[in-house]
Design a protein around this motif. Structure first.
Motif, PDB file in Angstrom:
ATOM      1  N   UNK A   1      81.906  26.358   4.739  1.00 36.01           N
ATOM      2  CA  UNK A   1      82.126  24.963   4.385  1.00 36.01           C
ATOM      3  C   UNK A   1      81.369  24.013   5.315  1.00 36.01           C
TER       4      UNK A   1
ATOM      5  N   UNK B   1      81.834  11.768  -0.095  1.00 27.56           N
ATOM      6  CA  UNK B   1      83.107  11.891  -0.803  1.00 27.56           C
ATOM      7  C   UNK B   1      82.989  12.842  -1.983  1.00 27.56           C
ATOM      8  N   UNK B   2      81.901  12.728  -2.735  1.00 29.27           N
ATOM      9  CA  UNK B   2      81.682  13.625  -3.868  1.00 29.27           C
ATOM     10  C   UNK B   2      81.473  15.065  -3.363  1.00 29.27           C
TER      11      UNK B   2
ATOM     12  N   UNK C   1      82.531  16.423  -0.599  1.00 26.29           N
ATOM     13  CA  UNK C   1      83.811  16.967  -0.130  1.00 26.29           C
ATOM     14  C   UNK C   1      84.729  17.346  -1.289  1.00 26.29           C
ATOM     15  N   UNK C   2      84.692  16.573  -2.363  1.00 27.24           N
ATOM     16  CA  UNK C   2      85.489  16.924  -3.544  1.00 27.24           C
ATOM     17  C   UNK C   2      85.086  18.295  -4.063  1.00 27.24           C
ATOM     18  N   UNK C   3      83.782  18.529  -4.095  1.00 24.51           N
ATOM     19  CA  UNK C   3      83.281  19.810  -4.608  1.00 24.51           C
ATOM     20  C   UNK C   3      83.625  20.942  -3.645  1.00 24.51           C
TER      21      UNK C   3
ATOM     22  N   UNK D   1      86.178  21.043  -1.646  1.00 22.96           N
ATOM     23  CA  UNK D   1      87.615  21.286  -1.862  1.00 22.96           C
ATOM     24  C   UNK D   1      87.819  22.257  -3.020  1.00 22.96           C
ATOM     25  N   UNK D   2      87.075  21.984  -4.104  1.00 24.64           N
ATOM     26  CA  UNK D   2      87.248  22.777  -5.317  1.00 24.64           C
ATOM     27  C   UNK D   2      86.784  24.224  -5.111  1.00 24.64           C
TER      28      UNK D   2
ATOM     29  N   UNK E   1      86.161   2.943  -3.632  1.00 28.63           N
ATOM     30  CA  UNK E   1      85.497   4.182  -3.202  1.00 28.63           C
ATOM     31  C   UNK E   1      85.556   5.240  -4.299  1.00 28.63           C
TER      32      UNK E   1
ATOM     33  N   UNK F   1      82.554   6.932  -6.514  1.00 24.26           N
ATOM     34  CA  UNK F   1      82.341   8.385  -6.528  1.00 24.26           C
ATOM     35  C   UNK F   1      82.267   8.883  -7.973  1.00 24.26           C
TER      36      UNK F   1
ATOM     37  N   UNK G   1      78.555   9.750  -9.622  1.00 28.73           N
ATOM     38  CA  UNK G   1      78.374  11.163  -9.969  1.00 28.73           C
ATOM     39  C   UNK G   1      78.053  11.288 -11.458  1.00 28.73           C
TER      40      UNK G   1
ATOM     41  N   UNK H   1      82.657  20.204 -14.251  1.00 30.72           N
ATOM     42  CA  UNK H   1      83.209  20.779 -13.029  1.00 30.72           C
ATOM     43  C   UNK H   1      83.172  19.770 -11.889  1.00 30.72           C
ATOM     44  N   UNK H   2      82.072  19.048 -11.758  1.00 30.48           N
ATOM     45  CA  UNK H   2      81.967  18.018 -10.717  1.00 30.48           C
ATOM     46  C   UNK H   2      82.961  16.884 -10.995  1.00 30.48           C
TER      47      UNK H   2
ATOM     48  N   UNK I   1      86.389  17.909 -10.123  1.00 28.22           N
ATOM     49  CA  UNK I   1      86.563  17.928  -8.664  1.00 28.22           C
ATOM     50  C   UNK I   1      86.923  16.538  -8.153  1.00 28.22           C
ATOM     51  N   UNK I   2      86.227  15.539  -8.689  1.00 25.07           N
ATOM     52  CA  UNK I   2      86.468  14.157  -8.247  1.00 25.07           C
ATOM     53  C   UNK I   2      87.837  13.674  -8.723  1.00 25.07           C
TER      54      UNK I   2
ATOM     55  N   UNK J   1      90.436  15.531  -9.254  1.00 28.47           N
ATOM     56  CA  UNK J   1      91.404  16.198  -8.364  1.00 28.47           C
ATOM     57  C   UNK J   1      91.595  15.393  -7.087  1.00 28.47           C
ATOM     58  N   UNK J   2      90.443  14.959  -6.544  1.00 31.29           N
ATOM     59  CA  UNK J   2      90.491  14.245  -5.264  1.00 31.29           C
ATOM     60  C   UNK J   2      91.182  12.885  -5.408  1.00 31.29           C
TER      61      UNK J   2
END
Lengths: 249, 249
Positions: free
Chosen positions: A100, A224-225, A227-229, A231-232, B157, B161, B165, B224-225, B228-229, B231-232
């Motif tokens: 990571x 931020x994007x 980190x979201x990925x 996390x996933x 923010x 994101x 994205x 998928x991306x 992920x966002x 989820x965040x």
DNA sequence: ACCTGAACACCGTTCAAGT
DNA sequence: ACCTGAACACCGTTCAAGT
């Protein structure tokens, strides 16, 4: 317009010959790519024309075609060169970091690369070059994610989510940076010029957030994007581990 | 090259006049934008020149400058028109859906829009148009996220994101679709043409995943991306709720 | 073997002239 | 008030001619 000064180390007209070239170097793919990068980052992506490039090198514009198939071939080679500088830094880093941290550091480096070479990044980010630098970075990332134990389809899906998000977000920012002064300013000021003065009755949410819209930092959005990925990916790894070892419960 | 057939409902030469225009309509911003969209999506982003556009409408190329400041002005207007069609569909949808479902549906719609208008999407995705469609979508999204109770900086923010994205990933795909047949094929085939045949010794991970690399679906990567966002954002909402109501523990 | 330079088929944009 | 068309300063690319 102003030519860069002559290389201090170059011998002055050391031998007879055509003597047309301003630099001592022979015309090769490497010198053409280096001049293209210099020209594009100095004067913008729109300034990268074969005529300007020939002028820069001190050679007829069409001499180019002895070394590249067409302009697209040059763009791909120059973009791969930009990625190559990033690969160089990647090699110098600690390979023992957890996956990571490595992927997070690589993303920050891609951001810096796009900020340093906005013109070439904007011209190349959406292309598959197949060049040596691209190949090495693909190999490195696939190996890094595969190490976590995810099955191949999961490795590839998450690799592409990470890589595509990275390239596209950095590329979008690079494209705005590569716009040319007038348009870049016009685009950058939109949040204060347009969104801060919308009628309150029709656009209450935009008005309520106008200060924050103008203040938000692009790099923070990018990370931020990312980190979201990450996390996933972490969640996918945990889920896969739990599914592979069901006897422990 | 072939002209589209004349509009069936148009009266034939109903009144005297210049009679230069092939369509009955007057030359307005709207007709120019409509023709630009048709031309760009039919013949590709590179075909959108003012001379071709004039030919398409049946008017001198420079008549354009009576209605737009320059070509960039047209590109922004045409891109906003593409977004406007999407806003139309957004309006027709159930506003009572939970925020996450609405944002997920909007992302799928952006994907479809980019697939349907790759040329205009590639030309405009990285720009801030400030046009009516963009304004409405910004307002809608800010309101949707603000509804969850997040504080303004967090709303902005996460809005950026999600929006960045979405635009950048759809834009990157659109840019490859807009490349022109030869280059698009060259790019799309890179995974099988280059990565599937790399030397096993140097590129073990790429070779181990070559089948999956060629098979992965672009839309799945995009969603998928986005997931992920989302989820965040969900995690941020939960964290904020827990912090705002600390008495319950 | 490599480079030159004229030529071709294009660009975006300006501006005086038309109606 | 709006459109035309010549003109300007550019493009990428090809090809015969040079050395």
């Amino acid at each position: 317009m102003a030519r860069t000064t002559a290389q201090p180390g170059a011998r002055k007209a050391p031998r007879p010959g055509p003597a047309q070239r301003t630099r001592g170097a022979a015309l090769t793919r490497e010198t053409i790519v280096a001049s293209a990068l210099e020209l594009a980052e100095r004067d913008g992506a729109a300034a990268l024309s074969l005529r300007r490039l020939g002028e820069e090198i001190g050679v007829d514009a069409t001499a180019f075609y002895r070394h590249f198939r067409d302009k697209d071939d040059l763009v791909l080679a120059a973009f791969d060169q930009v990625v190559a500088a990033q690969v160089e830094r990647l090699r110098g880093r600690d390979g023992s970091m957890p996956w990571r941290d490595r992927m997070r550091a690589l993303a920050e480096d891609t951001w810096d690369t796009a900020q340093q070479h906005p013109a070439m990044f904007a011209l190349g980010f959406y292309r598959t070059t197949g060049g040596p630098a691209e190949r090495e970075i693909v190999e490195h990332l696939l190996a890094t994610i595969a190490e976590t134990g995810l099955p191949p389809e999961q490795v590839v899906l998450h690799y592409r989510m990470y890589a595509d998000a990275q390239l596209s977000l950095c590329g979008m920012t690079a494209a705005t940076l590569a716009l040319g002064d007038a348009l870049r300013e016009k685009d950058a000021s939109a949040w204060t010029r347009i969104y801060a003065v919308l009628p309150q009755a029709e656009y209450p949410a935009a008005r309520a957030h106008s200060r924050e819209l103008a203040a938000v930092d692009e790099r923070t959005i990018f990370l931020g994007v990312i980190d979201s990925i990450l996390d996933r990916i972490e969640a996918a790894i945990e889920q896969h581990r739990a599914a592979s070892a069901p006897h422990r419960g």
